[in-house]
Design a protein around this motif. Sequence first.
Motif, PDB file in Angstrom:
ATOM      1  N   GLN A   1       0.958  -1.101  -0.165  1.00 22.32           N
ATOM      2  CA  GLN A   1       0.179   0.059   0.017  1.00 22.32           C
ATOM      3  C   GLN A   1       0.846   1.320   0.025  1.00 22.32           C
ATOM      4  O   GLN A   1       2.040   1.410   0.581  1.00 22.32           O
ATOM      5  CB  GLN A   1      -0.754   0.140   1.456  1.00 22.32           C
ATOM      6  CG  GLN A   1      -1.858  -0.862   1.235  1.00 22.32           C
ATOM      7  CD  GLN A   1      -2.596  -0.709   2.699  1.00 22.32           C
ATOM      8  OE1 GLN A   1      -2.684   0.390   3.202  1.00 22.32           O
ATOM      9  NE2 GLN A   1      -3.275  -1.614   3.323  1.00 22.32           N
TER      10      GLN A   1
ATOM     11  N   ASP B   1       1.159   6.736  -3.500  1.00 24.85           N
ATOM     12  CA  ASP B   1       1.355   6.979  -4.969  1.00 24.85           C
ATOM     13  C   ASP B   1       1.419   5.559  -5.523  1.00 24.85           C
ATOM     14  O   ASP B   1       2.251   4.817  -5.302  1.00 24.85           O
ATOM     15  CB  ASP B   1       2.887   7.451  -4.972  1.00 24.85           C
ATOM     16  CG  ASP B   1       3.316   7.639  -6.396  1.00 24.85           C
ATOM     17  OD1 ASP B   1       2.784   7.317  -7.199  1.00 24.85           O
ATOM     18  OD2 ASP B   1       4.442   8.211  -6.707  1.00 24.85           O
ATOM     19  N   PRO B   2       0.366   5.466  -6.402  1.00 24.52           N
ATOM     20  CA  PRO B   2       0.106   4.126  -6.857  1.00 24.52           C
ATOM     21  C   PRO B   2       1.533   3.792  -7.661  1.00 24.52           C
ATOM     22  O   PRO B   2       1.733   2.320  -7.921  1.00 24.52           O
ATOM     23  CB  PRO B   2      -0.750   4.298  -7.983  1.00 24.52           C
ATOM     24  CG  PRO B   2      -1.250   5.745  -8.247  1.00 24.52           C
ATOM     25  CD  PRO B   2      -0.487   6.418  -6.939  1.00 24.52           C
TER      26      PRO B   2
ATOM     27  N   VAL C   1       3.127   1.085  -5.465  1.00 28.56           N
ATOM     28  CA  VAL C   1       2.567  -0.350  -5.168  1.00 28.56           C
ATOM     29  C   VAL C   1       3.158  -1.334  -5.955  1.00 28.56           C
ATOM     30  O   VAL C   1       3.295  -1.231  -7.210  1.00 28.56           O
ATOM     31  CB  VAL C   1       1.299  -0.064  -5.527  1.00 28.56           C
ATOM     32  CG1 VAL C   1       0.531  -1.622  -4.982  1.00 28.56           C
ATOM     33  CG2 VAL C   1       0.750   0.900  -4.218  1.00 28.56           C
TER      34      VAL C   1
END
Lengths: 330, 330
Positions: free
Chosen positions: A63, A66-67, A70
């Motif tokens: 998690q 900022d994706p 991930v």
Amino acid sequence: MLALVLDDELRLVDDYPAPTPAHGQALIRVIKAGICNTDLELVRGYHGFQGVLGHEFVGLVEQHPDPDWVGRRVVGEINLTCGECDTCLAGRHTHCPHRTVLGIAGHDGAFGEYLVLPTENLHPVPPDLPDDAAVFTEPLAAAFEILQQAHIHPTDRVVLLGDGKLGLLCAQVLALTRCNLTIIGRHAAKLQLAEQWGIATRLVPAEEDLPADLVREVDVVVECTGSPAGFDQALRLVRPRGTLVLKSTYHGRTHADMTAVVVDEITLVGSRCGPFAPALRLLNSGKVDVLSLIHARYPLTDALEALEHAARGGTLKVLLDVHETRTSGG
Amino acid sequence: MLALVLDDELRLVDDYPAPTPAHGQALIRVIKAGICNTDLELVRGYHGFQGVLGHEFVGLVEQHPDPDWVGRRVVGEINLTCGECDTCLAGRHTHCPHRTVLGIAGHDGAFGEYLVLPTENLHPVPPDLPDDAAVFTEPLAAAFEILQQAHIHPTDRVVLLGDGKLGLLCAQVLALTRCNLTIIGRHAAKLQLAEQWGIATRLVPAEEDLPADLVREVDVVVECTGSPAGFDQALRLVRPRGTLVLKSTYHGRTHADMTAVVVDEITLVGSRCGPFAPALRLLNSGKVDVLSLIHARYPLTDALEALEHAARGGTLKVLLDVHETRTSGG
């Protein structure tokens, strides 16, 4: 989650609460963790730590705000610092007086299924670097701290005292300088590893028997024995005006001949956590052998047994396999 | 000649053989000599020295192969070195393994009517510098060794720990850098001297009571207490990654927290004999107060009493008057 927890005793807990990332922190799914002598010292009461042990790991970001983060495979610096105090602003982050330390002081560590760390502590792992190597980033960074603090000249006579797992990493980092390096150790099998790497070794089973040709002849001694007796040995080896780098931490004090330090004008340098970037560059270059240091692997369910194994004389690195390497974020 | 001799006991001998200069050595008629804490430690058995004590002096060259030297007023470096070994050739003369040391190791010292030293050890005393000041050259040079070894930044917070005679000399040398300097001491009268010189002081009568605002805040701590307990105090004051300069020598060992040195990455620097030239330049500039450190003067005939006086708590420098200042060469 499953975690190895130190409080009044050391125990495996299967319903330990998984950590919740604070603002700017990542939740990391631990892939592998390494057992360090510091973990064994913490169990013996050094530092009074309570919580989940473990500070050497490689994991996957599960998690993150900022994706892009991930699913990334990461290693992590262990000092969580305030970033605002005079010490941090002076660039001495690892000495922040308000810091907590992963698995060592005030922050749960890597011997559990998950951990949290701030983004600024994370370093992505190069894609081709195996987990078994990446898990050595933290102790290898500690070895690089020696070169960060002391100028090792290519012509220096250097002795690495101690053939334990940290010693063998420090030796490989010192060898990068092409200085005149010798490891002094007590274990033939471990020294044989160093010989395979092209590093000169001396087997010294008893403290008294330091090689006469090295006594008071060594420009830089790096003390990695992990025991108070190592200090005296190091002091006997170092030349007047030489440098003695101290890497050992242990529970208790040393009966030290500080008058000899004054008379011989020795410089002592305490050395702890180091820079991750050069450690990752070295690991990724393949020019360091960490895999030979792995003596055993245990699943997290057998973490107690793993620590017992790590505490046995002659053991190098024991790893905990926590999760398979796979992106679990989706 | 008359001399204060240490063998099985300390005694004044009136028919001690006057020294004979070897090739390249000067025969020096001692004018004045200073009593150092090291002399008191030697009497307590430190180092096992036997012979004429004393290593701080000003004298007149009485015999020398080069007639230009005869009659010159000189001070002298105390290490007699071989000049040929690797250590000497590397420029670390004061650490020559074959060295003898004036009044400390293997070479009779300055608490007698005459001494001998090699020419390369001698420094002419500027004509206007009084004997009472010139006799401080050797300990002031030891103070300069701090600046030779450690880079004291003008912005550094520096604490000088110990208000003894060496401490008060070191403080004056450190003050040259215009760093932010404080002396911590146990004696109000001695600290008052430092205040007169414009140096900030803190009176700390008991070891426990270190000023809270200085604990872990000091960039450079110089330990001049002369006692093993000073090391712990210094370690409590120095900031992480700070520098601790050790000047104290004593008989015995220190129970030292080396793990704190590692965790806080402290640099310890042992510091002994220093360069005479800057000491003489500073003395000759008049910008150092050594005369206020003189607490008593005795003729050589009362040397035993002089040493007893020097050993009394609170005493700064005790001088021995050996000969009048006059050229006796003719």
